[in-house]
Design an enzyme around this catalytic site. Structure first.
Site, PDB file in Angstrom:
ATOM      1  N   ARG A  90      45.552  26.297  31.649  1.00 19.85           N
ATOM      2  CA  ARG A  90      44.877  26.757  30.436  1.00 19.85           C
ATOM      3  C   ARG A  90      45.770  26.481  29.233  1.00 19.85           C
ATOM      4  NH1 ARG A  90      45.089  31.502  29.889  1.00 19.85           N
ATOM      5  NH2 ARG A  90      46.064  32.207  31.811  1.00 19.85           N
ATOM      6  N   TYR A 230      40.614  20.951  33.166  1.00 20.74           N
ATOM      7  CA  TYR A 230      41.272  21.808  34.152  1.00 20.74           C
ATOM      8  C   TYR A 230      40.825  23.271  34.100  1.00 20.74           C
ATOM      9  CZ  TYR A 230      44.882  22.692  37.621  1.00 20.74           C
ATOM     10  OH  TYR A 230      45.529  22.973  38.800  1.00 20.74           O
ATOM     11  N   GLY A 232      40.189  27.052  33.885  1.00 25.67           N
ATOM     12  CA  GLY A 232      39.557  27.913  32.894  1.00 25.67           C
ATOM     13  C   GLY A 232      39.214  27.213  31.586  1.00 25.67           C
ATOM     14  N   LYS A 239      36.570  32.074  32.676  1.00 24.51           N
ATOM     15  CA  LYS A 239      37.244  32.842  31.622  1.00 24.51           C
ATOM     16  C   LYS A 239      36.433  32.855  30.324  1.00 24.51           C
ATOM     17  CE  LYS A 239      40.160  33.897  34.528  1.00 24.51           C
ATOM     18  NZ  LYS A 239      41.562  33.821  34.860  1.00 24.51           N
ATOM     19  N   HIS A 259      39.727  41.306  33.747  1.00 21.46           N
ATOM     20  CA  HIS A 259      40.468  40.331  34.570  1.00 21.46           C
ATOM     21  C   HIS A 259      41.030  41.072  35.790  1.00 21.46           C
ATOM     22  CE1 HIS A 259      43.913  37.102  34.618  1.00 21.46           C
ATOM     23  NE2 HIS A 259      42.925  36.751  35.401  1.00 21.46           N
ATOM     24  N   SER A 281      47.619  36.427  34.971  1.00 20.02           N
ATOM     25  CA  SER A 281      47.437  35.190  35.729  1.00 20.02           C
ATOM     26  C   SER A 281      48.652  34.901  36.605  1.00 20.02           C
ATOM     27  CB  SER A 281      47.224  34.029  34.755  1.00 20.02           C
ATOM     28  OG  SER A 281      46.114  34.316  33.932  1.00 20.02           O
ATOM     29  N   ALA A 282      48.375  34.510  37.843  1.00 16.45           N
ATOM     30  CA  ALA A 282      49.429  34.185  38.825  1.00 16.45           C
ATOM     31  C   ALA A 282      50.399  35.347  39.049  1.00 16.45           C
ATOM     32  CB  ALA A 282      50.166  32.907  38.435  1.00 16.45           C
ATOM     33  N   CYS A 283      49.862  36.560  39.064  1.00 18.33           N
ATOM     34  CA  CYS A 283      50.697  37.746  39.322  1.00 18.33           C
ATOM     35  C   CYS A 283      50.210  38.529  40.531  1.00 18.33           C
ATOM     36  CB  CYS A 283      50.763  38.631  38.093  1.00 18.33           C
ATOM     37  SG  CYS A 283      51.768  37.905  36.783  1.00 18.33           S
ATOM     38  N   THR A 286      44.810  37.434  43.811  1.00 16.49           N
ATOM     39  CA  THR A 286      44.229  36.835  45.020  1.00 16.49           C
ATOM     40  C   THR A 286      44.949  37.375  46.256  1.00 16.49           C
ATOM     41  OG1 THR A 286      43.717  34.865  43.744  1.00 16.49           O
ATOM     42  CG2 THR A 286      43.626  34.644  46.140  1.00 16.49           C
ATOM     43  N   ASP A 306      39.340  37.825  40.861  1.00 18.67           N
ATOM     44  CA  ASP A 306      39.774  37.479  39.503  1.00 18.67           C
ATOM     45  C   ASP A 306      39.063  38.235  38.381  1.00 18.67           C
ATOM     46  OD1 ASP A 306      41.627  35.763  38.030  1.00 18.67           O
ATOM     47  OD2 ASP A 306      39.866  34.727  37.260  1.00 18.67           O
ATOM     48  N   ALA A 397      49.049  24.381  40.824  1.00 20.45           N
ATOM     49  CA  ALA A 397      48.104  23.715  41.722  1.00 20.45           C
ATOM     50  C   ALA A 397      47.150  24.781  42.266  1.00 20.45           C
ATOM     51  CB  ALA A 397      48.856  23.052  42.871  1.00 20.45           C
ATOM     52  N   ARG A 398      45.897  24.404  42.472  1.00 13.88           N
ATOM     53  CA  ARG A 398      44.888  25.410  42.854  1.00 13.88           C
ATOM     54  C   ARG A 398      43.973  24.899  43.956  1.00 13.88           C
ATOM     55  NH1 ARG A 398      44.421  30.423  39.511  1.00 13.88           N
ATOM     56  NH2 ARG A 398      46.173  30.194  38.095  1.00 13.88           N
ATOM     57  N   ASN A 528      52.386  45.719  50.436  1.00 10.78           N
ATOM     58  CA  ASN A 528      51.773  46.454  49.322  1.00 10.78           C
ATOM     59  C   ASN A 528      50.722  47.441  49.816  1.00 10.78           C
ATOM     60  OD1 ASN A 528      53.382  45.041  47.529  1.00 10.78           O
ATOM     61  ND2 ASN A 528      51.835  43.447  47.169  1.00 10.78           N
TER      62      ASN A 528
HETATM   63  P1  GTP Z   1      45.168  33.897  38.714  1.00  9.05           P
HETATM   64  O1  GTP Z   1      44.271  33.163  39.637  1.00  9.05           O
HETATM   65  O2  GTP Z   1      45.984  32.972  37.851  1.00  9.05           O
HETATM   66  O3  GTP Z   1      44.477  34.920  37.876  1.00  9.05           O
HETATM   67  O4  GTP Z   1      46.331  34.586  39.596  1.00  9.05           O
HETATM   68  P2  GTP Z   1      46.392  35.787  40.654  1.00  9.05           P
HETATM   69  O5  GTP Z   1      46.689  37.060  39.927  1.00  9.05           O
HETATM   70  O6  GTP Z   1      45.244  35.771  41.566  1.00  9.05           O
HETATM   71  O7  GTP Z   1      47.740  35.405  41.421  1.00  9.05           O
HETATM   72  P3  GTP Z   1      48.009  35.079  42.955  1.00  9.05           P
HETATM   73  O8  GTP Z   1      47.569  36.173  43.881  1.00  9.05           O
HETATM   74  O9  GTP Z   1      47.495  33.730  43.229  1.00  9.05           O
HETATM   75  O10 GTP Z   1      49.603  35.073  42.973  1.00  9.05           O
HETATM   76  C1  GTP Z   1      50.387  34.078  42.404  1.00  9.05           C
HETATM   77  C2  GTP Z   1      51.764  34.128  42.947  1.00  9.05           C
HETATM   78  O11 GTP Z   1      52.318  35.444  42.820  1.00  9.05           O
HETATM   79  C3  GTP Z   1      51.833  33.870  44.453  1.00  9.05           C
HETATM   80  O12 GTP Z   1      51.877  32.526  44.778  1.00  9.05           O
HETATM   81  C4  GTP Z   1      53.115  34.556  44.823  1.00  9.05           C
HETATM   82  O13 GTP Z   1      54.199  33.699  44.626  1.00  9.05           O
HETATM   83  C5  GTP Z   1      53.221  35.701  43.854  1.00  9.05           C
HETATM   84  N1  GTP Z   1      52.928  37.004  44.516  1.00  9.05           N
HETATM   85  C6  GTP Z   1      51.712  37.514  44.844  1.00  9.05           C
HETATM   86  N2  GTP Z   1      51.836  38.728  45.417  1.00  9.05           N
HETATM   87  C7  GTP Z   1      53.171  39.003  45.430  1.00  9.05           C
HETATM   88  C8  GTP Z   1      53.940  40.114  45.879  1.00  9.05           C
HETATM   89  O14 GTP Z   1      53.433  41.119  46.384  1.00  9.05           O
HETATM   90  N3  GTP Z   1      55.290  40.024  45.713  1.00  9.05           N
HETATM   91  C9  GTP Z   1      55.886  38.941  45.147  1.00  9.05           C
HETATM   92  N4  GTP Z   1      57.215  38.941  45.013  1.00  9.05           N
HETATM   93  N5  GTP Z   1      55.189  37.873  44.719  1.00  9.05           N
HETATM   94  C10 GTP Z   1      53.855  37.906  44.860  1.00  9.05           C
HETATM   95  C1  SPV Z   2      44.033  32.430  35.244  1.00 15.47           C
HETATM   96  O1  SPV Z   2      44.775  31.687  34.564  1.00 15.47           O
HETATM   97  O2  SPV Z   2      44.037  33.673  35.108  1.00 15.47           O
HETATM   98  C2  SPV Z   2      43.156  31.848  36.277  1.00 15.47           C
HETATM   99  C3  SPV Z   2      43.082  30.389  36.367  1.00 15.47           C
HETATM  100  O3  SPV Z   2      42.493  32.575  36.988  1.00 15.47           O
HETATM  101  S1  SPV Z   2      42.014  29.672  35.190  1.00 15.47           S
HETATM  102  O4  SPV Z   2      40.688  29.559  35.810  1.00 15.47           O
HETATM  103  O5  SPV Z   2      42.527  28.334  34.891  1.00 15.47           O
HETATM  104  O6  SPV Z   2      41.944  30.499  34.030  1.00 15.47           O
HETATM  105 MN    MN Z   3      42.822  34.770  36.520  1.00 11.60          MN
END
Ligand code: GTP
Ligand code: SPV
Ligand code: MN
Length: 623
Positions: A90, A230, A232, A239, A259, A281-283, A286, A306, A397-398, A528
């Site tokens: 994004r 790409y 979002g 989004k 979100h 995002s990416a925290c 999923t 999401d 990468a997704r 968790n």
């Molecule tokens: P978006 O799709 O971008 O909204 O992201 P998301 O919030 O769904 O993130 P996702 O679950 O894909 O997690 C992204 C990365 O966070 C993973 O690849 C892990 O490296 C890290 N991660 C997820 N859960 C944990 C956890 O419990 N502990 C730690 N240390 N890292 C985690």
């Molecule tokens: C995010 O960035 O929170 C995502 C990926 O879930 S995207 O669809 O690119 O926004």
């Molecule tokens: Mn997201």
């Protein structure tokens, strides 16, 4: 797939190709005609959402070099795709909320005057689909025909977008039937911004390196996205529609577009609680949404990973639906160890973008297996060995995959009534200060905790990774209006709740606390579930119950023995660190919270200023 009238060289009789325009909706027809006239594609195709259409477009993209079909025995019906290295995430700096008044976009959004932005975009969109096909994608966010679902139409010149929208939303003719002649749909225009000359060959991932604009017109429910293909930026249902436009509708209509993941938690006794969680995002959304708890007898099932739309039901409970139909999940880090259910979801029928490929026609990314394969072709199309210093997969990468393929998808995930939410979790990547878990003292205090959330930036958005920033409710990049008004809306939801005792309880969690050596203190992932168990037990009792929590300056903190540690080797010192009230750390944070709040001026609700003052007071009388 309905192939229709080319806009340039007229075809004698498009209907002879079996192509009647699948709608008589005047507003929609006008929209499509106008967009075709503006973008001048060589033909217009109405997507019908069928499996045959999906296969046909994937096949087309294999022929044009956009897709590589993965080995059928290893990963049936799956494709691999690499984007342009300049189009991998994004682009927040190019994302605009074009509300009539600048003040309605607020201090956290880029704003442009709608007419001016439309003029600028009109120049970019003029002729931008030359030599390409314009696809019309009618989609539903939420189960088709359900009273909570919302319809959108995305016009795009990217077949990659069409097949991803097939997975991520409900696409096709049925959506048009439900829409009928209604004018109530979001109009989305998307182009990769790379017109094709008759002579020039296409590239595998067309995009526009110079001009990228992701623009939202909340008052007229329009989205115009130019230059990126790409995630979002381009899959407009996600989004752009389900968060930025929907958050404005939610404010106007008294509900919440967030979100958030949604999960179903079942205790060993068979008692069910539904939990929603907002992490940036990416925290970890999923991961949490489909995790396998290590604690015996506990079960997590997925409703969404999401986005959550939440509304009060007639019984006074807040109900949540997942408006999406698929997952667009972060690939790196996903493994049988970290997220086995995601691995099982993507064994077939998936699209992989910006991963690496193995010599035997499968995908790979960092941490998928250990050790890494000896050699790969990386996401930049270069030969890679396990000695290479660079990453094989792009960090953002997704995989794109239908939610129904998830082995732990909850049976009720498409229930149009949604699921009743008992707890809302906020969380982010915080190396210090924020404890493993903490319950808000009230809805207002929970809103406060959400509003001051901070997290380290990730590769999900272009820009610096690892910079700590405030990301209120994980909505900083996704709130379609003034963030101060958004906070006020959250407080109003709490005040107007039909039954206060039925409001979800709010928690703040942090899996990302680190020690002095920079190592995570908490094992995370399946572990968790131990925190989910505590949340479950807390919501079964009134907040004031002191069996499992102690009331502190920052909220109801778990008593050390209240987090089940059976079978987990974590030393007492670390556990103490994870569950302490870091008075100094919090006090040191107050000036930065004040600075954050100052941005919202007089649109910051009094309730939050009150909460900040009370926090400061409690911390000072504590120390
Ligand atoms: P978006 O799709 O971008 O909204 O992201 P998301 O919030 O769904 O993130 P996702 O679950 O894909 O997690 C992204 C990365 O966070 C993973 O690849 C892990 O490296 C890290 N991660 C997820 N859960 C944990 C956890 O419990 N502990 C730690 N240390 N890292 C985690
Ligand atoms: C995010 O960035 O929170 C995502 C990926 O879930 S995207 O669809 O690119 O926004
Ligand atoms: Mn997201």
């Amino acid at each position: 797939m309905t192939v229709l009238l080319p806009t340039e060289s007229p075809q004698p009789d498009a209907t002879q190709q079996g192509a009647a325009i699948p709608t008589t909706n005047a507003k929609l027809l006008k929209f499509v005609e106008e967009m075709a006239a503006r973008c001048t594609p060589s033909r217009v195709v109405w997507a019908n959402g069928s499996a045959a259409e999906y296969d046909e477009l994937c096949h087309l993209m294999v022929q044009t070099g956009t897709f590589i079909k993965l080995d059928e025995a290893k990963r049936p019906n799956s494709y691999f795709c690499r984007s342009d290295p300049a189009d991998v995430a994004r682009v927040e700096q190019s994302t605009f909320i074009c509300s009539e008044r600048r003040s309605d976009a607020g201090p956290t959004n880029n704003w442009a005057e709608p007419a001016e932005m439309k003029d600028k975009l009109a120049k970019l969109f003029a002729g931008c689909m030359k030599g390409r096909t314009m696809y019309v994608i009618p989609y539903s966010m939420g189960p088709i025909g359900s009273p909570i679902a919302k319809i959108g139409v995305e016009v795009t010149d990217s077949p990659y977008v069409v097949v991803n929208m097939h997975i991520m939303t409900r696409v096709g003719t049925k959506v048009l039937e439900v829409l009928g002649n209604s004018e109530d749909f979001v109009r989305g225009l998307h182009s990769v911004g790379a017109p094709l000359d008759e002579t020039a060959a296409d590239v595998p991932w067309p995009c526009n390196a110079e001009h990228k604009y992701i623009c939202h017109f909340p008052e007229t429910r329009e989205i115009q996205s130019f230059g990126s293909g790409y995630g979002g930026n381009a899959l407009l249902g996600k989004k752009c529609h389900a968060l930025r436009i929907a958050s404005v509708q939610a404010r106007d209509e008294g509900w919440l577009a967030e979100h958030m993941l949604i999960l179903k938690l079942t205790s060993p006794q068979g008692v069910v609680k539904y939990i929603a969680a907002a992490f940036p995002s990416a925290c970890g959304k999923t991961n949490l949404a489909m995790m396998e708890p290590t604690l015996l007898g506990w079960k997590v099932e997925t409703i969404g990973d999401d986005i959550a739309w939440m509304k009060f039901g007639a019984d006074g409970q807040l109900y949540a639906i997942n408006p999406e139909a698929g997952f667009f999940g972060v690939a790196p880090g996903t493994s049988m160890k970290s997220n086995p259910n995601a691995m099982r979801t993507i064994t077939q029928g998936a699209i992989f973008t910006n991963c690496a490929i193995t010599s035997d026609g499968d995908v790979w990314w960092e941490d998928m297996t250990k050790p890494a394969p000896d050699h790969l072709i990386d996401w930049t199309r270069r030969y890679w060995t396990h000695k290479s210093k660079r990453k094989a997969a792009h960090p953002n990468a997704r995989f794109t995959v239908p939610a129904k393929q998830c082995p732990v998808i909850a049976a009720e995930w498409e229930d149009p009534r949604g699921v009743p939410i008992s707890a809302i979790l906020f969380g982010g990547r915080r190396a210090c200060v924020v404890p493993l878990a903490n319950e808000a003292l009230s809805w207002q205090h929970g809103t406060f905790l959400g509003s001051i959330m901070a997290s380290e930036t990730t590769a999900a958005a272009a820009g610096k990774v690892g910079a700590l920033r405030r990301d209120p409710m994980a909505m900083l990049p996704f709130c379609g209006y003034h963030m101060g008004d958004y906070f006020a809306h959250w407080l109003k939801i709490g005040k107007d709740a039909p039954k206060l005792e039925k409001l979800p309880r709010i928690f703040y969690v942090n899996w990302f606390r680190k020690n002095a050596e920079g190592k995570f203190l908490w094992p995370g992932y399946g572990e968790n579930g131990r925190v989910l168990k505590w949340v479950f037990e807390r919501v079964c009792k009134p907040a004031s119950d002191t069996a499992l929590a102690v009331k502190t300056a920052i909220g109801y903190l778990p008593k050390p023995e209240a987090i089940d540690r059976s079978g987990l080797s974590i030393d007492d010192k670390n556990m103490k660190e994870l569950l302490k009230v870091d008075v100094e750390g919090w006090l040191a944070e107050i000036p930065s919270i004040k600075e954050h709040y100052a941005k919202f001026g007089d649109r910051l609700p009094q309730g939050l200023t009150d909460e900040l003052e009370s926090l400061e007071h409690r911390l000072k009388s504590n120390s």
